[in-house]
Enzyme design. Structure first.
Site, PDB file in Angstrom:
ATOM      1  N   HIS A  28     -19.717  -5.445  11.879  1.00 34.38           N
ATOM      2  CA  HIS A  28     -19.101  -4.849  11.472  1.00 34.38           C
ATOM      3  C   HIS A  28     -19.104  -3.345  12.110  1.00 34.38           C
ATOM      4  CE1 HIS A  28     -22.441  -1.905   9.969  1.00 34.38           C
ATOM      5  NE2 HIS A  28     -22.789  -2.677  10.453  1.00 34.38           N
ATOM      6  N   TYR A  85       0.341  -1.086   0.018  1.00 32.96           N
ATOM      7  CA  TYR A  85      -0.379  -0.217  -0.043  1.00 32.96           C
ATOM      8  C   TYR A  85       0.860   1.416  -0.048  1.00 32.96           C
ATOM      9  CZ  TYR A  85      -4.921   2.073   0.293  1.00 32.96           C
ATOM     10  OH  TYR A  85      -5.922   3.004  -0.344  1.00 32.96           O
ATOM     11  N   CYS A 131     -14.251  -0.060   7.641  1.00 35.03           N
ATOM     12  CA  CYS A 131     -15.122  -1.529   7.168  1.00 35.03           C
ATOM     13  C   CYS A 131     -13.707  -1.917   6.824  1.00 35.03           C
ATOM     14  CB  CYS A 131     -15.556  -0.926   6.505  1.00 35.03           C
ATOM     15  SG  CYS A 131     -15.776  -0.483   4.837  1.00 35.03           S
ATOM     16  N   SER A 132     -12.895  -1.790   5.972  1.00 37.53           N
ATOM     17  CA  SER A 132     -12.065  -2.936   5.425  1.00 37.53           C
ATOM     18  C   SER A 132     -10.310  -3.260   6.892  1.00 37.53           C
ATOM     19  CB  SER A 132     -11.478  -2.273   3.870  1.00 37.53           C
ATOM     20  OG  SER A 132     -10.808  -0.795   3.685  1.00 37.53           O
ATOM     21  N   HIS A 186     -18.432  -0.881   1.007  1.00 42.25           N
ATOM     22  CA  HIS A 186     -18.785  -1.219   2.280  1.00 42.25           C
ATOM     23  C   HIS A 186     -18.248  -2.953   2.146  1.00 42.25           C
ATOM     24  CE1 HIS A 186     -18.995  -0.790   6.347  1.00 42.25           C
ATOM     25  NE2 HIS A 186     -20.367  -1.972   6.439  1.00 42.25           N
TER      26      HIS A 186
END
Length: 317
Positions: free
Chosen positions: A282, A101, A217-218, A270
């Site tokens: 979540h 990343y 969320c991820s 999402h």
């Protein structure tokens, strides 16, 4: 398996030298309100405490933040300019760069170390929400997040001596798990992923968040898989493109479920962790907290588009 080998690095490593380093889109992304999060040391509690809904939303809406790094996490530095480093994060797979990343962090939040000094046969990972690094005489030195990994120098009766960017420090044994560096953490099943996530119920959502101070969320699904021996992509879009596709009627606890606009036919927006019995665990969005919800009757029921599995059952290991 979270592989802690360092073969992709040269003889020197750049290591994250603050409790959490936020990875920004560019050096112009920060604001005055972000000062506690871009110094060295950082004060992530203060930084998050300063925020309000508008400033938190801007982290996403204005494309300011990409991801985060935990203390001791290694990066590849590709460029240094005006006190900032462009980094690649090998531990966070992404389609944006095959090496990992990408993003920008203040160079003062990194430290260069010799790979020979950092590379040890055993590592410690923080398994409490937070664990304090201590000095030799037991004084608290730095508050570290869940899933912080550090090389082990020596085991003591009730503490582990670890190598850090600040020299040798100590973590309480009951706050960590030790594992062989080359083998990585043992792979667990989907129920263990759920169990890891349940401890964060009520934690505020934080865009780009990758720590126990706040997850997006991820980042939440990534961290809970990491805690159980799986290295998955960092972003929801990449998570949806990998793993094993699972049909709705075959979902099991620990599987990832994805959601897209236009009742599941548009852009993906999402990801959550399937909890079982039609429920989802979540980290929803800014202003909300990590929760378990029934999917039936919600907008998520209409927008559900895909299921993926990264964990392995006993018969697969």
């Amino acid at each position: 398996m979270i592989d802690q080998t360092f073969e992709q690095f040269s003889d020197e490593l750049w290591i994250t030298a603050v409790q959490v380093a936020t990875v920004w889109t560019n050096p112009q992304s920060t604001r005055e309100i972000d000062l506690p999060g871009i110094g060295n040391p950082t004060n992530i509690d203060e930084w998050i405490g300063r925020q309000h809904v508008t400033s938190l939303s801007a982290l996403c809406d204005e494309n300011r933040v990409q991801s985060q790094l935990l203390y001791g996490e290694p990066v590849i530095v590709t460029e240094v300019a005006d006190g900032w480093a462009h980094v690649i994060i090998p531990t966070q797979p992404s389609h944006k760069d095959e090496r990992g990343y990408p993003g920008w962090v203040p160079i003062k939040q990194l430290k260069k170390v010799a790979k020979s000094e950092w590379k040890r046969s055993k590592a410690a990972v923080v398994t409490d929400k937070f664990a304090w690094l201590e000095t030799d005489d037991g004084e608290r030195f730095l508050k570290t997040s869940y899933q912080t990994h550090l090389p082990v120098k020596k085991e003591h009766a009730d503490r582990v001596e670890v190598i850090t960017p600040h020299g040798q420090l100590f973590l309480k044994k009951n706050a960590v798990t030790l594992f062989p560096t080359t083998a990585g953490l043992n792979k667990q099943d989907g129920s263990a992923i759920i169990q890891s996530g349940e401890q964060f119920l009520g934690l505020d959502y934080f865009w780009g968040g990758m720590s126990a101070f706040g997850y997006d969320c991820s980042g939440f699904s990534y961290a809970m898989h990491k805690a159980n021996g799986y290295q998955i992509p960092r972003d929801a879009g990449d998570q949806a493109m990998n793993g094993k596709e699972i049909q709705d009627d075959q979902l099991l606890p620990g599987d990832l479920i994805f959601f897209a606009y236009q009742e599941g036919k548009g852009a993906l927006h999402h990801v959550g962790i399937y909890y079982g019995n039609g429920k989802m665990l979540h980290s929803p969005k800014t202003g909300k907290q990590i929760e378990i919800i029934d999917l039936e009757g919600t907008v998520y029921e209409k927008e559900r588009c895909l299921g993926r599995r990264y964990w392995q059952g006993a018969e697969e290991t």
